[in-house]
Design a protein around this motif. Structure first.
Motif, short mmCIF file in Angstrom:
data_model
loop_
_atom_site.label_atom_id
_atom_site.label_comp_id
_atom_site.label_asym_id
_atom_site.label_seq_id
_atom_site.Cartn_x
_atom_site.Cartn_y
_atom_site.Cartn_z
N SER A 5 0.82 -1.21 0.00
CA SER A 5 0.00 0.00 0.00
C SER A 5 0.85 1.26 0.00
O SER A 5 1.91 1.31 0.63
CB SER A 5 -0.90 0.02 1.24
OG SER A 5 -1.96 -0.87 1.10
N ARG A 6 0.36 2.27 -0.69
CA ARG A 6 0.98 3.60 -0.64
C ARG A 6 0.48 4.28 0.63
O ARG A 6 -0.72 4.28 0.90
CB ARG A 6 0.57 4.41 -1.87
CG ARG A 6 1.09 3.84 -3.19
CD ARG A 6 0.35 4.44 -4.38
NE ARG A 6 -1.08 4.11 -4.30
CZ ARG A 6 -2.02 4.69 -5.05
NH1 ARG A 6 -1.70 5.65 -5.90
NH2 ARG A 6 -3.28 4.34 -4.92
N ASP A 78 -3.19 4.78 -0.52
CA ASP A 78 -4.16 3.75 -0.14
C ASP A 78 -4.46 3.78 1.36
O ASP A 78 -5.53 3.37 1.80
CB ASP A 78 -3.60 2.35 -0.47
CG ASP A 78 -3.12 2.26 -1.91
OD1 ASP A 78 -3.95 2.44 -2.81
OD2 ASP A 78 -1.90 2.03 -2.13
N SER A 104 -11.51 6.17 -1.60
CA SER A 104 -10.61 5.11 -2.09
C SER A 104 -9.61 4.61 -1.03
O SER A 104 -8.78 3.75 -1.33
CB SER A 104 -9.83 5.63 -3.30
OG SER A 104 -9.10 6.80 -2.95
N ILE A 105 -9.69 5.16 0.18
CA ILE A 105 -8.73 4.77 1.23
C ILE A 105 -9.09 3.40 1.79
O ILE A 105 -10.23 3.15 2.19
CB ILE A 105 -8.68 5.84 2.35
CG1 ILE A 105 -8.04 7.13 1.82
CG2 ILE A 105 -7.91 5.35 3.57
CD1 ILE A 105 -6.63 6.99 1.28
N LYS A 106 -8.09 2.50 1.81
CA LYS A 106 -8.31 1.13 2.29
C LYS A 106 -8.21 1.02 3.81
O LYS A 106 -8.71 0.08 4.41
CB LYS A 106 -7.26 0.19 1.68
CG LYS A 106 -7.37 0.03 0.17
CD LYS A 106 -6.25 -0.90 -0.29
CE LYS A 106 -6.16 -0.93 -1.80
NZ LYS A 106 -4.90 -1.56 -2.22
N ASP A 203 -1.41 -3.85 5.56
CA ASP A 203 -2.03 -4.67 4.52
C ASP A 203 -2.56 -6.00 5.07
O ASP A 203 -2.78 -6.95 4.33
CB ASP A 203 -1.02 -4.94 3.39
CG ASP A 203 -0.72 -3.69 2.58
OD1 ASP A 203 -1.65 -2.90 2.34
OD2 ASP A 203 0.45 -3.48 2.21
#
Length: 308
Positions: A5-6, A78, A104-106, A203
């Motif tokens: 993830s970014r 992310d 869109s943020i995970k 993640d």
């Protein structure tokens, strides 16, 4: 191997923020930092920022009060981690709105990094220190934003250098104050380790929408155990002065804010046991050291060795 993830880190020039950046780079995450424009002209901070840039961090100008900069930053990543100071916790409200709108943020990790505010029942005494953090939790949940709340308890650099003796800068070698009966356990974790566990979880679906608790074996001690450990290291018994719960509460009332906060934190951890009174799994939380047994961390004993 799955793509990392970014990560956007807000509060990167702070103590924990600095460690979060380093851990993010170490675990090979594309790393972004939101930095106030004023930081670039601060000689001390600009030097830090230059080093971050050379290390591969993408620096983005902006702040928690500037919606346009937040939108621009959030769209590039992310995961968002906020590590601002406790007094700025409520400034995350605009950020939460932006995360919700961008959509869109995970995962979002808000600025908390202390005792679990939902397990710390001292409202009216802590100058909203915990209620503000709880308010941010409720907002994140209400907006349906994917999250992990990180409850790391105390940083090792806080209270431990004095062996939990407010006003001292080094551990005592003659006389020591024990609050309560000295048997209630508290937890200390080094900032560098807090950062490693936080980044490691980004993640991991097992920690999504959960509280990640840091309660590492070797870092959970009562005051009596801490003193005994220190005595074994210096080869000397200390004179013990016991301060009752009632005496501590009176001292908290007599001491003005913010000077009384250290006493309030001691009361929370070592009298009321708010760091350790509950079983992690039964609350629905997850235990960081069980999830990531491969992560090496500093124990309290190792930390005290550096103070000898």
């Amino acid at each position: 191997m799955e793509k990392k993830s970014r990560v956007l880190i807000i509060g990167a020039t702070g103590n924990l923020g600095h460690h979060l950046i380093n851990a993010s780079l170490l675990f090979s995450h594309p790393t972004f930092a939101l930095v106030r424009p004023s930081s670039f002209s601060d000689p001390h901070k600009s030097q830090k920022l230059q080093a971050l840039s050379h290390a591969g961090v993408k620096l983005l100008q902006g702040s928690l009060e500037d919606e346009d900069s937040l939108v621009e930053a959030v769209k590039q990543v992310d995961v968002v981690i906020c590590s601002v100071q406790a007094k700025q916790v409520l400034l995350q409200k605009l950020l939460i709105q932006v995360i919700k709108n961008v959509g869109s943020i995970k995962r979002f990790i808000p600025s908390e990094f202390g005792l679990d505010p939902d397990k710390t029942q001292i409202s009216g005494m802590d100058h909203n220190f915990y209620s503000n953090k709880a308010e941010i939790r409720r907002l994140v949940e209400a907006e349906g934003i994917p999250y992990t709340f990180v409850s790391c308890n105390f940083y090792s650099s806080y209270l431990l250098p004095s062996l939990v003796q407010p006003g001292l800068k080094v551990p005592p070698r003659d006389k020591v104050t024990i609050f309560g009966d000295g048997n209630t356990k508290g937890v200390f974790v080094k900032e560098i380790d807090v950062a490693a566990f936080t980044i490691r979880t980004l993640d991991d679906p097992r920690s999504l929408n959960k509280v990640l608790y840091l309660r590492p074996p070797g870092n959970v001690y009562s005051l009596n155990e801490l003193v005994e450990l220190w005595e074994s290291k210096i080869g000397k018994k200390l004179e013990k002065v016991f301060v009752s719960e009632e005496e501590l509460l009176n001292k908290i009332k007599e001491t003005s804010y913010p000077d009384n906060m250290a006493l309030i934190f001691i009361y929370s951890a070592f009298i009321k046991g708010y760091q350790t009174y509950f079983d992690i799994e039964s609350t629905g939380g997850v235990n960081a050291t069980k999830l990531y047994p491969e992560l090496i961390y500093s124990t309290i004993s190792q930390y005290l060795d550096t103070l000898l």
